[in-house]
Motif scaffolding. Structure first.
Motif, PDB file in Angstrom:
ATOM      1  N   MET A  12     100.139  92.287  54.478  1.00 23.28           N
ATOM      2  CA  MET A  12     100.332  90.791  53.793  1.00 23.28           C
ATOM      3  C   MET A  12     101.458  90.208  54.241  1.00 23.28           C
ATOM      4  N   LYS A  13     101.195  88.899  54.467  1.00 24.02           N
ATOM      5  CA  LYS A  13     101.959  88.039  54.811  1.00 24.02           C
ATOM      6  C   LYS A  13     102.691  87.437  53.832  1.00 24.02           C
ATOM      7  N   ILE A  14     103.752  87.394  53.439  1.00 27.35           N
ATOM      8  CA  ILE A  14     104.637  86.892  51.968  1.00 27.35           C
ATOM      9  C   ILE A  14     104.874  85.042  52.489  1.00 27.35           C
ATOM     10  N   LEU A  15     105.267  84.590  51.816  1.00 26.42           N
ATOM     11  CA  LEU A  15     106.873  83.344  51.993  1.00 26.42           C
ATOM     12  C   LEU A  15     107.066  83.642  50.468  1.00 26.42           C
ATOM     13  N   PHE A  16     108.644  83.231  51.475  1.00 31.51           N
ATOM     14  CA  PHE A  16     109.372  83.500  50.106  1.00 31.51           C
ATOM     15  C   PHE A  16     110.210  81.961  49.828  1.00 31.51           C
ATOM     16  N   LEU A  17     110.802  82.114  48.336  1.00 31.66           N
ATOM     17  CA  LEU A  17     111.340  80.193  48.141  1.00 31.66           C
ATOM     18  C   LEU A  17     112.792  80.777  47.852  1.00 31.66           C
ATOM     19  N   ASP A  18     114.029  80.352  48.096  1.00 34.70           N
ATOM     20  CA  ASP A  18     114.876  80.640  47.702  1.00 34.70           C
ATOM     21  C   ASP A  18     115.853  79.096  47.593  1.00 34.70           C
ATOM     22  N   GLN A  19     116.741  78.757  46.247  1.00 33.77           N
ATOM     23  CA  GLN A  19     116.871  77.448  46.358  1.00 33.77           C
ATOM     24  C   GLN A  19     118.506  77.103  46.927  1.00 33.77           C
ATOM     25  N   SER A  20     119.047  78.663  47.633  1.00 37.74           N
ATOM     26  CA  SER A  20     120.417  78.694  47.700  1.00 37.74           C
ATOM     27  C   SER A  20     121.053  78.827  49.018  1.00 37.74           C
ATOM     28  N   GLY A  21     121.827  78.301  49.293  1.00 33.11           N
ATOM     29  CA  GLY A  21     122.113  78.273  50.807  1.00 33.11           C
ATOM     30  C   GLY A  21     123.109  79.390  50.950  1.00 33.11           C
ATOM     31  N   LYS A  22     123.441  79.905  49.395  1.00 30.91           N
ATOM     32  CA  LYS A  22     125.184  80.257  49.407  1.00 30.91           C
ATOM     33  C   LYS A  22     124.539  82.053  49.125  1.00 30.91           C
ATOM     34  N   LEU A  23     125.410  82.720  49.618  1.00 28.71           N
ATOM     35  CA  LEU A  23     125.194  84.544  48.904  1.00 28.71           C
ATOM     36  C   LEU A  23     125.158  84.148  47.787  1.00 28.71           C
ATOM     37  N   GLY A  24     124.291  84.954  46.568  1.00 29.64           N
ATOM     38  CA  GLY A  24     124.757  85.948  45.315  1.00 29.64           C
ATOM     39  C   GLY A  24     123.983  87.120  45.425  1.00 29.64           C
ATOM     40  N   GLY A  25     123.375  87.537  44.317  1.00 23.20           N
ATOM     41  CA  GLY A  25     122.698  89.024  44.420  1.00 23.20           C
ATOM     42  C   GLY A  25     121.828  88.779  44.076  1.00 23.20           C
ATOM     43  N   GLU A  50     119.861  86.939  45.883  1.00 24.21           N
ATOM     44  CA  GLU A  50     119.759  85.721  47.213  1.00 24.21           C
ATOM     45  C   GLU A  50     119.786  87.431  48.489  1.00 24.21           C
ATOM     46  N   LEU A  51     120.951  88.216  47.917  1.00 20.54           N
ATOM     47  CA  LEU A  51     121.071  89.555  48.781  1.00 20.54           C
ATOM     48  C   LEU A  51     120.230  90.789  48.160  1.00 20.54           C
ATOM     49  N   ASP A  57     125.628  80.731  54.635  1.00 25.01           N
ATOM     50  CA  ASP A  57     125.678  81.769  54.997  1.00 25.01           C
ATOM     51  C   ASP A  57     124.366  82.690  54.644  1.00 25.01           C
ATOM     52  N   PHE A  58     123.963  82.479  53.312  1.00 28.60           N
ATOM     53  CA  PHE A  58     122.029  82.572  52.985  1.00 28.60           C
ATOM     54  C   PHE A  58     121.189  82.733  54.432  1.00 28.60           C
ATOM     55  N   ARG A  59     121.216  81.577  55.059  1.00 26.76           N
ATOM     56  CA  ARG A  59     120.286  81.712  56.533  1.00 26.76           C
ATOM     57  C   ARG A  59     120.790  82.552  57.739  1.00 26.76           C
ATOM     58  N   LYS A  60     122.546  82.435  57.428  1.00 23.52           N
ATOM     59  CA  LYS A  60     122.380  83.461  58.457  1.00 23.52           C
ATOM     60  C   LYS A  60     122.670  85.149  58.705  1.00 23.52           C
ATOM     61  N   LEU A  61     122.191  85.168  57.308  1.00 21.74           N
ATOM     62  CA  LEU A  61     122.584  86.940  57.334  1.00 21.74           C
ATOM     63  C   LEU A  61     121.484  87.328  57.202  1.00 21.74           C
ATOM     64  N   LEU A  62     120.465  86.157  56.974  1.00 15.29           N
ATOM     65  CA  LEU A  62     118.206  86.335  57.106  1.00 15.29           C
ATOM     66  C   LEU A  62     117.967  87.161  58.866  1.00 15.29           C
ATOM     67  N   GLU A  63     119.087  85.520  59.258  1.00 11.84           N
ATOM     68  CA  GLU A  63     118.840  85.556  60.828  1.00 11.84           C
ATOM     69  C   GLU A  63     119.345  86.926  62.110  1.00 11.84           C
ATOM     70  N   GLU A  64     120.444  87.250  60.789  1.00 13.36           N
ATOM     71  CA  GLU A  64     121.331  88.746  61.487  1.00 13.36           C
ATOM     72  C   GLU A  64     120.209  89.719  61.394  1.00 13.36           C
TER      73      GLU A  64
END
Length: 385
Positions: A1-14, A16-17, A39-46
């Motif tokens: 199963m392949k999923i395209l997730f969408l989120d409006q924020s680059g910031k870390l909130g609940g 996003e976590l 920072d959200f992009r950085k956390l995803l990459e980590e």
């Protein structure tokens, strides 16, 4: 199963976590499309989760936007919608994690003929949204969503009261990895020393600094507590709420609490800071959809005092694994704090109950299995049509 997730924020909130935990098991079969960098992009990459910044243009719609403001954003959103449609061709479904992501995802879902899942992290009420945004959100969900995942019964009830279709929605609480909240006692002692809080009774408040998060309630309550009781405020203003931050500092000075309130700003060492505390306070003045901080405090083995409304009522059993107090009542909050200062044995038992119950109820592996089953059923149903 392949999923395209969408989120409006680059910031870390609940939200996003929460998305990191959901997307991580899919690895390269997931793509998180963001409408802003940060920072959200950085956390995803980590976490080795593929990520794509779909736009860097600020979407000028807020929770309290009027009809004309919302209408004016459609021209701005059109290129973004078609970009999502192109990405969606390579995925089985679109998973919108925030309200702006819902707007884009709903139209992209229709154009790409991919099922839409909306993860509802909000209380859909006029306490949090304008009437226009409420109508837009519920209309798009009812028309285009195949599934709504609500993060609490409180979120589900608000959705239904706003006119949402009952057959669309399932409740799945946020998941947590208990291992992430186990800390080294020596590190905790050093943290106390570095902050100059040895021999203090520490109350921690972990949230962005915002009027509805109610940091001012804790400050007023602190004024009614013994001198050795101090508070740390962890978080910063995220959405232009700097006037409120100034107000909090002025209140601290006015009450003579400069040596008893520490503003620590944004921090990444949340488990260590929570473990350092004697209590965790949650003081939102409007109902919380879930209350991520509450569960995190429990996993750190801390008694949590939470405002008795919204999702918090589903997480805390008063006097068993934490405490519930009336929202916006600093006198009541102070009384519970003072009782905790005096009754250390009782508090230790409640803290132990908190850790056990949170570990059992919100384990991320179990939560992810629930979500995966819901998503698989959608894809299977689509293949059968």
């Amino acid at each position: 199963m392949k999923i395209l997730f969408l989120d409006q924020s680059g910031k870390l909130g609940g939200a996003e976590l929460c998305l990191v935990d959901i997307a991580k098991p899919y690895g390269k079969n997931a793509l998180v499309g963001l409408f802003a960098d940060g920072d959200f992009r950085k956390l995803l990459e980590e976490n080795k989760i593929p990520v794509d910044i779909l736009t860097n243009q600020v979407i000028k719609v807020r929770k309290n936007s009027s009809f004309f403001q919302a209408l004016g954003s459609l021209k701005q959103l059109t290129p973004l919608i078609f970009k999502v449609v192109q990405r969606a061709q390579n995925y089985d479904l679109i998973y919108a994690n925030t309200q702006k992501a819902l707007v884009v995802g709903a139209l992209a879902s229709f154009l790409s003929r991919r099922p839409l899942v909306y993860h509802l992290h909000d209380i859909l009420s006029t306490e949090h949204f304008s009437q226009t945004n409420l109508r837009v959100a519920v209309t798009l969900i009812n028309r285009f969503a195949s599934l709504v995942i609500a993060n609490s019964q409180a979120s589900k009830i608000a959705f239904l009261q706003a006119g949402g279709k009952p057959n669309l929605i399932e409740v799945v609480y946020n998941g947590f990895d208990p291992q992430n909240y186990r800390t080294n006692e020596l590190d905790t002692q050093k943290l106390r020393q570095n902050l100059g809080l040895e021999d203090k009774f520490i109350i921690g408040h972990f949230s962005r600094l915002s009027p509805w998060k109610g940091q001012h309630i804790l400050i007023d309550a602190l004024d009614k507590c013994p001198q050795n009781v101090v508070a740390i405020l962890v978080g910063d203003a995220l959405f232009g709420e700097h006037e409120y931050v100034k107000y909090l500092h002025q209140k601290v000075i006015k009450l003579g609490l400069e040596n008893r309130v520490k503003f620590l700003g944004f921090r990444t060492d949340i488990p260590q800071l929570m473990t350092m505390c004697d209590l965790v306070a949650h003081t939102s003045i409007a109902p919380e959809p879930f209350g991520r901080v509450i569960v995190e405090g429990m996993l750190c083995g801390k008694p949590v005092i939470a405002a008795n409304s919204g999702g918090a009522m589903e997480l805390v059993e008063d006097g068993i694994n934490g405490f519930l107090v009336t929202p916006e009542e600093p006198q009541e909050l102070a009384q519970v704090i003072n009782n905790c200062v005096q009754e250390s044995a009782k508090i230790a038992n409640i803290a132990n109950n908190a850790r056990i119950s949170a570990s059992e109820r919100f384990d991320v592996k179990s939560i992810n299995q629930q979500i995966q089953q819901l998503l698989k059923s959608l894809v299977i149903d689509k293949e059968l049509i």
